[in-house]
Every structure is written in C-alpha cells, then in structure tokens.
Design a protein around this motif. Sequence first.
Motif, mmCIF file in Angstrom:
data_model
loop_
_atom_site.group_PDB
_atom_site.id
_atom_site.type_symbol
_atom_site.label_atom_id
_atom_site.label_comp_id
_atom_site.label_asym_id
_atom_site.label_seq_id
_atom_site.Cartn_x
_atom_site.Cartn_y
_atom_site.Cartn_z
ATOM 1 N N SER B 9 -1.214 -17.707 -1.753
ATOM 2 C CA SER B 9 -0.757 -16.313 -1.749
ATOM 3 C C SER B 9 -1.364 -15.491 -0.619
ATOM 4 O O SER B 9 -1.080 -14.300 -0.500
ATOM 5 N N CYS B 10 -2.216 -16.106 0.186
ATOM 6 C CA CYS B 10 -2.853 -15.360 1.277
ATOM 7 C C CYS B 10 -1.785 -14.952 2.290
ATOM 8 O O CYS B 10 -0.957 -15.760 2.681
ATOM 9 N N VAL B 11 -1.800 -13.673 2.685
ATOM 10 C CA VAL B 11 -0.823 -13.218 3.679
ATOM 11 C C VAL B 11 -1.495 -12.858 5.003
ATOM 12 O O VAL B 11 -0.899 -12.230 5.871
ATOM 13 N N GLY B 12 -2.739 -13.254 5.127
ATOM 14 C CA GLY B 12 -3.396 -13.082 6.423
ATOM 15 C C GLY B 12 -3.844 -11.671 6.737
ATOM 16 O O GLY B 12 -3.788 -11.242 7.888
ATOM 17 N N ASN B 13 -4.289 -10.930 5.722
ATOM 18 C CA ASN B 13 -4.824 -9.591 5.986
ATOM 19 C C ASN B 13 -6.143 -9.627 6.732
ATOM 20 O O ASN B 13 -6.505 -8.678 7.392
ATOM 21 N N ALA B 14 -6.878 -10.708 6.510
ATOM 22 C CA ALA B 14 -8.201 -10.877 7.119
ATOM 23 C C ALA B 14 -9.175 -9.772 6.731
ATOM 24 O O ALA B 14 -10.140 -9.530 7.433
ATOM 25 N N ARG B 15 -8.923 -9.102 5.620
ATOM 26 C CA ARG B 15 -9.871 -8.059 5.215
ATOM 27 C C ARG B 15 -11.139 -8.699 4.670
ATOM 28 O O ARG B 15 -12.214 -8.136 4.758
ATOM 29 N N CYS B 16 -10.988 -9.867 4.061
ATOM 30 C CA CYS B 16 -12.161 -10.581 3.556
ATOM 31 C C CYS B 16 -13.072 -10.960 4.725
ATOM 32 O O CYS B 16 -14.277 -10.721 4.705
ATOM 33 N N ALA B 17 -12.482 -11.504 5.778
ATOM 34 C CA ALA B 17 -13.265 -11.930 6.938
ATOM 35 C C ALA B 17 -13.884 -10.740 7.663
ATOM 36 O O ALA B 17 -14.917 -10.875 8.320
ATOM 37 N N ALA B 53 -12.186 -6.521 -1.133
ATOM 38 C CA ALA B 53 -11.480 -6.017 0.051
ATOM 39 C C ALA B 53 -10.073 -6.595 0.194
ATOM 40 O O ALA B 53 -9.277 -6.113 0.980
ATOM 41 N N CYS B 54 -9.766 -7.653 -0.568
ATOM 42 C CA CYS B 54 -8.466 -8.316 -0.389
ATOM 43 C C CYS B 54 -7.356 -7.487 -1.031
ATOM 44 O O CYS B 54 -7.323 -7.335 -2.259
ATOM 45 N N PRO B 55 -6.425 -6.954 -0.227
ATOM 46 C CA PRO B 55 -5.354 -6.138 -0.800
ATOM 47 C C PRO B 55 -4.420 -6.927 -1.716
ATOM 48 O O PRO B 55 -3.740 -6.348 -2.565
HETATM 49 S S1 SF4 Z 1 -8.118 -10.593 2.475
HETATM 50 FE FE1 SF4 Z 1 -8.449 -12.710 3.055
HETATM 51 S S2 SF4 Z 1 -7.685 -13.877 1.329
HETATM 52 FE FE2 SF4 Z 1 -6.914 -11.809 1.039
HETATM 53 S S3 SF4 Z 1 -4.900 -11.989 1.899
HETATM 54 FE FE3 SF4 Z 1 -6.327 -11.362 3.445
HETATM 55 S S4 SF4 Z 1 -6.962 -13.147 4.591
HETATM 56 FE FE4 SF4 Z 1 -5.993 -13.740 2.684
#
Ligand code: SF4
Lengths: 418, 64
Positions: B9-17, B53-55
């Motif tokens: 389900s990851c959509v590549g928000n990269a908020r976690c990173a 942080a993951c939306p």
């Molecule tokens: S915050 Fe991380 S895990 Fe969540 S959708 Fe984004 S990249 Fe994927």
Amino acid sequence: MNDVSTNSPVAQRPAHVTDAVTYDFDMFGDAAYVADPHKRILDLVKNAPPIFWTPRNGGHWMLMTHSANFHASRDTEGFSSEIVPQAMIKAMMAKMPPGSPHIPQPLPITIDPPDHTAYRMPLQRAFSPKAMLGLQKSIRELAVDLIEKMKAKGGGNFVDEVAEPMPVQIFLKMFGLPLERQQEYRTLVKEHMEGNQNHDPRAIVARMLKLTSIMRETVLERKENPQDDLISMLWQSEINGKPTTLADLENYCVVLFTAGLDTVVNGISHGVLHLAKNPDLQRELRANPEKIHGASEELLRRYTFTVPLRRIAKDLNFQGVEMKTNDRVMLFLPAADLDSSEYPEAERYDLQRQNSVHIAFGVGPHRCLGSHLARLELQIVYEELLARVPEFRLDPDKPVTYHGGHVVGPDAVWLRWN
Amino acid sequence: MKIKIDKASCVGNARCAAVSPELFPLDEDGYIAVTEIDVPPGMEALARRGARACPERIIIVVED
Ligand code: SF4
Ligand code: HEM
C-alpha cells in the motif's frame, strides 16, 4: 451573505439523494468562498453535512471530513479517477478518421489501477526524493534571482514576480525545453489558470494541443539525440512492456504541465499571503530558519487548496450515504485538513501541532507524484524570501482577490516593505 | 520493538524516510524498501514518529 447571482444554475436532484445530505454550495462561484476561501471552508466544516450533494455545477458530492477523503481516495474501485471511462475513450478514438491529431490525456491522473501503475512508474524515479536533491541548487539559484529582482523594485505582486515564473522555469529545465520560449509557456499557464473557471472540454483540449505542438519539435529531437533530461529519459522507458510512443510522451508533457505548475503557484501564494499577514511568524522564522520546514508543512495543512475529482464506478453506501454509478465526487481536501477531529483547533496555524500529517498532496495511489519537488520549491522560496526581504506586509491599496474551483487560491498578492 | 509495513500500500510519500532515513530505507523509486524492521535500542522514539508521519497509515509499531 451568499450572493446567489454568481452561482451556477441548479441541477435536478437525483432520487437517491436525500434532503439530509443536500447542501447548496458552488465551489466555483460561491461569493463568500471567492472572497476568502479558507474562512468559508471553516464555516462549511461547521455547518454543512460531512458528506453532501450540491445542485451546483451539474450536481455533485462533496466529501468534507478527513475520514471520507482518506477512505474514498484509497478505494479506487468505488471512486474512479476515470471521469470518462478509458474504455469509452478508446472507443471514441477508434472512430476518429485516420490522421486525426492525438488528443493528449493527463495520464496517470485519469486512469485507474492496474494501468495507472504502468503509466506512473516511468515518472516515479525522476521525481523521487533522491532525484530532487540534485535539483536543489538550481531551484535555489532561480528563487534568489526572482526574489532579488522583485526586491530591487521595492515591492510588487508576488504571484507574477516569483510564484508563477518559478515552477515554469523549473519545468522547462527538467524537461530540457528551451528557456527562450519561456514566455509562450507562461502564457499557456496563464490561460490554463484562467480556464480553471471555464471547464468547457473543447477549450481544455485546445490548450493541450497548443502545448503539445509547442513541445513537439524538442520531443522528437530528443528521441534521436538523448540528453540528460526528462524527455530523453521517458523515451527510454516502457509502459506495460512496450517502448513509449510520441502519444505517450505528449500525455506525460500534458500531465506534468497541468499538475505541476498552477498548483505550485497557488501553494507559494497561499504561504506568502499568510506570512505577509503575520509579522510575528516572519520574525520567528527569520530568527530560527530551521523552523521553516515545519512552517511550510503547517501552511500546506492550514491552506490545503486542491480538489481532485472522482466518478462513482458502482452503486455504494459510503459512510451511510447512498451513491450511484456515475455520480461525481469532489475530494474536498481543503476541508479534510481543517477537520477538528483530526487536527484539534484546526483553524489555528500552529507550529507545535501534535498531528501535522496533512493530506494536501492527496492519499492513495494517485497521491501527488511531484510532492517532493513541490516541497522543495515551497521551502526554498520561504527561506530565501525571509532571508532577503525585510518584514513585508500586504499592500493596503491592492486587496487580495481569489479564485475557486479545483485549485483554489489568490489571484494576486501585492507586497510592500519599509 | 518492531515496525511492520504494509508495503503493497506504500505510495511513495517518503514521509517516514524524512523522519529517519536509517530506519525507513527507500528504493530507487522512492517507495519503502522493507516490510519489517527491528528497531535498534535507542531509536524507539524515532520509529514511533516515523510511523505517525505516514499519511497512508500503513506503518505499525509493535511494542515488545
Ligand atoms: S510514509 Fe513511507 S511507508 Fe508511508 S507511504 Fe510514504 S514511503 Fe510509504
Ligand atoms: C504544492 C503543490 C502541489 C499540490 C498541493 C499537489 C497536489 C496533488 C494532489 C492532491 C494530487 C492527487 C490528485 C488525485 O488524487 O486525483 C496530485 C497528483 C499529481 N501531482 Fe501534484 N501537487 C502539487 C505539485 C505538483 C508538482 C510540482 C508536480 C510535478 C511536477 C505534480 C504532479 C502530479 C502528478 C503527475 C499527479 C498525478 C499522480 C497520479 O495520478 O498518480 N504535482 N497532486
């Protein structure tokens, strides 16, 4: 207070829509909305049903809560992005006489999974956080250049001076398009933004065709002579295992043009408008530039401004509301990010917020491809503006006016200092 | 402490990173690269913040 004369005509209410979920709001013409959009949104959040049907603009649903927007965005089978189903588009194209011009489509915005994924993948790496780091320096140089030019004039309309030229120039640079033709693209962006009010499909298609014809020469040239730019990279990509065609390239140009320019213009303008009204915040950020990153995120939440569209693809009961196939739905993200069950005292701009995770860039598979680029552009503009221009405020002689629609924002933000 | 991620389900928000590039490695396309992470001692707070942080709300912290 709602001047009804600017509203569109009222559509006939379908039988499945009940009184309890009907509410009259025109997202293009509502007078209070166009006078001060986010003030009106706070009022709607309090007074309108959490999911409602409005008879304006042909009649459509509005999703107001965070929960409704979150779940609808992730349910691509119920809430389709294919406003016109792809099968129907294919059938229409097949009927066109041979040699007709290719009508570009903004893919992957208007296509559902699984094909969505195939169209999005070639773009994904070019817009990844890592790729964006490589652009940081040139974005900063551009921001500095535009801000210094405005500064030399002693004030001006921030939208025209900085917010609008900035993303256009970055677009040209990423695509590898000749900067000399900047003016042509800026004119098109202006037409596109003004066209926001007039959603006549023929006018939209005409603008897309104009865009692809301006770009065609460079696009074809890069096929033969690849360079280090997005067009060359897209020529080397595959969609569903097939090499990209001129039609694919044109679709990509159109999607990045329509999704990546006026969004950034409006985003920066909302942010700078808030800063201009809040000298204390300016002072705090000037003294602590490391807070600008968080400040930029909270600006996105407080002034979320895009309204994606969906089509109901099968009859469903969504959070207690009956919706029927082909109903249109607005993901009203600006209201979702002002939902107080998610963000306590949502109307407060608050740098200390516990939950600052907004959905200004959407949720689900269509989530903004360009969010990393957009975040960089916003943050850098705020940093350089605060570092270079003394305390600024709105010019009292030139009141701010706004536009509604799918990308809501100020038309002009006249700044003054000293 | 463990982190579990619904990678599909990851959509590549990269908020976690953006919270911790060490805890939340991304692949070349900007999607999360792992499905499960053993949180090293001392990084628990970062792990919780990254999950919040993951939306998409697909990062789950499993406390010991
Ligand atoms: S915050 Fe991380 S895990 Fe969540 S959708 Fe984004 S990249 Fe994927
Ligand atoms: C602050 C600026 C921006 C905001 C608020 C924003 C917002 C959004 C939102 C809400 C969506 C989801 C649409 C939907 O669900 O139908 C979206 C999609 C998209 N955005 Fe952005 N955007 C911004 C800047 C950009 C930039 C700079 C680019 C590229 C250069 C870009 C490219 C795209 C693309 C290609 C999509 C479609 C993705 C898909 O359908 O898979 N956006 N954007």
